[in-house]
Every structure is written in C-alpha cells, then in structure tokens.
Write a protein that holds these residues in place. Sequence first.
Motif, mmCIF file in Angstrom:
data_model
loop_
_atom_site.group_PDB
_atom_site.id
_atom_site.type_symbol
_atom_site.label_atom_id
_atom_site.label_comp_id
_atom_site.label_asym_id
_atom_site.label_seq_id
_atom_site.Cartn_x
_atom_site.Cartn_y
_atom_site.Cartn_z
ATOM 1 N N PRO A 32 46.474 -21.008 -26.771
ATOM 2 C CA PRO A 32 44.957 -19.530 -27.343
ATOM 3 C C PRO A 32 45.243 -19.301 -25.365
ATOM 4 O O PRO A 32 45.172 -17.975 -24.946
ATOM 5 C CB PRO A 32 44.191 -20.221 -27.188
ATOM 6 C CG PRO A 32 44.108 -21.229 -28.157
ATOM 7 C CD PRO A 32 45.570 -21.729 -27.806
ATOM 8 N N GLU A 35 47.928 -17.021 -25.774
ATOM 9 C CA GLU A 35 47.939 -15.471 -26.248
ATOM 10 C C GLU A 35 45.858 -14.726 -25.803
ATOM 11 O O GLU A 35 46.985 -13.798 -26.122
ATOM 12 C CB GLU A 35 47.428 -15.814 -27.776
ATOM 13 C CG GLU A 35 46.731 -15.412 -28.563
ATOM 14 C CD GLU A 35 48.176 -14.309 -29.216
ATOM 15 O OE1 GLU A 35 48.432 -13.514 -30.253
ATOM 16 O OE2 GLU A 35 49.802 -14.898 -29.086
ATOM 17 N N ARG A 36 45.199 -15.810 -25.866
ATOM 18 C CA ARG A 36 44.047 -14.543 -25.367
ATOM 19 C C ARG A 36 44.101 -14.540 -24.136
ATOM 20 O O ARG A 36 43.924 -13.689 -24.031
ATOM 21 C CB ARG A 36 42.896 -15.855 -26.280
ATOM 22 C CG ARG A 36 41.888 -15.085 -26.000
ATOM 23 C CD ARG A 36 40.651 -15.613 -26.724
ATOM 24 N NE ARG A 36 41.242 -17.252 -27.610
ATOM 25 C CZ ARG A 36 40.586 -17.623 -28.334
ATOM 26 N NH1 ARG A 36 39.741 -18.821 -27.021
ATOM 27 N NH2 ARG A 36 41.241 -18.883 -29.056
ATOM 28 N N LYS A 104 47.889 -19.716 -33.103
ATOM 29 C CA LYS A 104 46.621 -19.777 -33.010
ATOM 30 C C LYS A 104 46.211 -20.978 -33.495
ATOM 31 O O LYS A 104 45.044 -21.501 -33.506
ATOM 32 C CB LYS A 104 46.803 -19.274 -34.950
ATOM 33 C CG LYS A 104 47.657 -17.739 -34.578
ATOM 34 C CD LYS A 104 46.969 -17.086 -34.034
ATOM 35 C CE LYS A 104 47.707 -15.590 -33.908
ATOM 36 N NZ LYS A 104 46.685 -14.757 -33.624
#
Length: 206
Positions: A32, A35-36, A104
């Motif tokens: 994350p 990704e985030r 994810k």
Amino acid sequence: MITLILIAVTALVTWQAFEKRSLYERLVLWPPGVERFRQYDRLLTHGFVHADWMHLLFNMITLYFFGGAVERLFGEVVGPLGYAFFYLSAIVVAILPSYLRHRKDGGYVSLGASGAVSAVLFAFVLVNPWSWIIVFVIPVPAIVYAIAYVGYSYWMDKRGRGNINHNAHLSGAIYGVLFMLLMEPQVFWVFLQRLASPSLPSFFGG
C-alpha cells in the motif's frame, strides 16, 4: 570496493532500522505504501533492511564471497558503476513479481537483500560453474548448487509457506543470468565450454 561499500551501507541501515521502528516501517516493502502513497523508493530501500542479525549476516557473507569476483568481471566490461547499477537494479527487479502479486495486500511486508544477492551469486555461477560453494559446511560445485537452489525455491514458492520470499530468490537468480548475458553475450559460450570441462577448482573461483 563497491561490494564492501554495499555491505557497509546495508549493515548500517539495518542497524538503524533495528533501533528506530519508524525507519524500519518506512523502508520495508509494504505494497500500500507503493500503490496508495506512491512511495516507489520502497522497491529499492527494502533491500537494505533485514529481519534480524542472522538474516543480515547470511546475505552479507554471501555477497562478500561472491560479489568481489563479479565486481572484478564487471569492472573489465562496464566499470564499477555498472556493477553498482547491476546490484541496485537487482533489488528492484527481484521484488517486482512479489509486489505485483501482493499489491492489494495490506498485511504483506518484504525486506532483505536476498534477491540482489541471488543475482550476484548466479552471475558468479554463470562464469565459474565448477567452483566450490560451501553449503552448511559441505562443499558442492556451483552448478549443482544452482540447480538445487532453483528447484527448492520454485517448490517452496508454490507451497507459499514460511516468511522467506523464495519468489524474490528466483527472480534475482534469473535477472543475474540475463544481465550477464546481455552485458557480455560471449559469457554464454564460456559457460558451455567450462560446463563441458569440469575441473573443480579451489573455493570461490580460485
């Protein structure tokens, strides 16, 4: 020299991460975060952090014994900076399949230099297939170890158990071989010639 610098920097960063939990959490590969939060540097920094001192010691001893020989070879072809690029890029390339698989998964964390060390080790094996490698105090030819290493890593990765990122080991090994062949295609023919003429020289390419 580059190998020693990499070992020193890795040991220093790992030690500091042991002392500062916030630093540890910022450097490890946490999907994350990439990704985030677009912390793409985690794809590289995770290779300088280790789970414990034994994890660090095993990786750095392996890098010390085989990195010097690979660094000298790189120095003859692309120079020391080329070797540094090879090692650093191996950290990133080796972890990419694991990252994509777990991108994810907020509970997934990966760390350690194993992928890059595998790349260095297999680059060495490609040039010195019959050199000895010490495995748990038992000497085995490098090419035999390489075959067993790939088979074991593939099997363990498929089982999906334990805390060791066997997929990164495999990816690093493949990258080490491909990088060597792209850098100097003649290495492939040297490998075949040496493979066909086992001489079992002294330890570590002597």
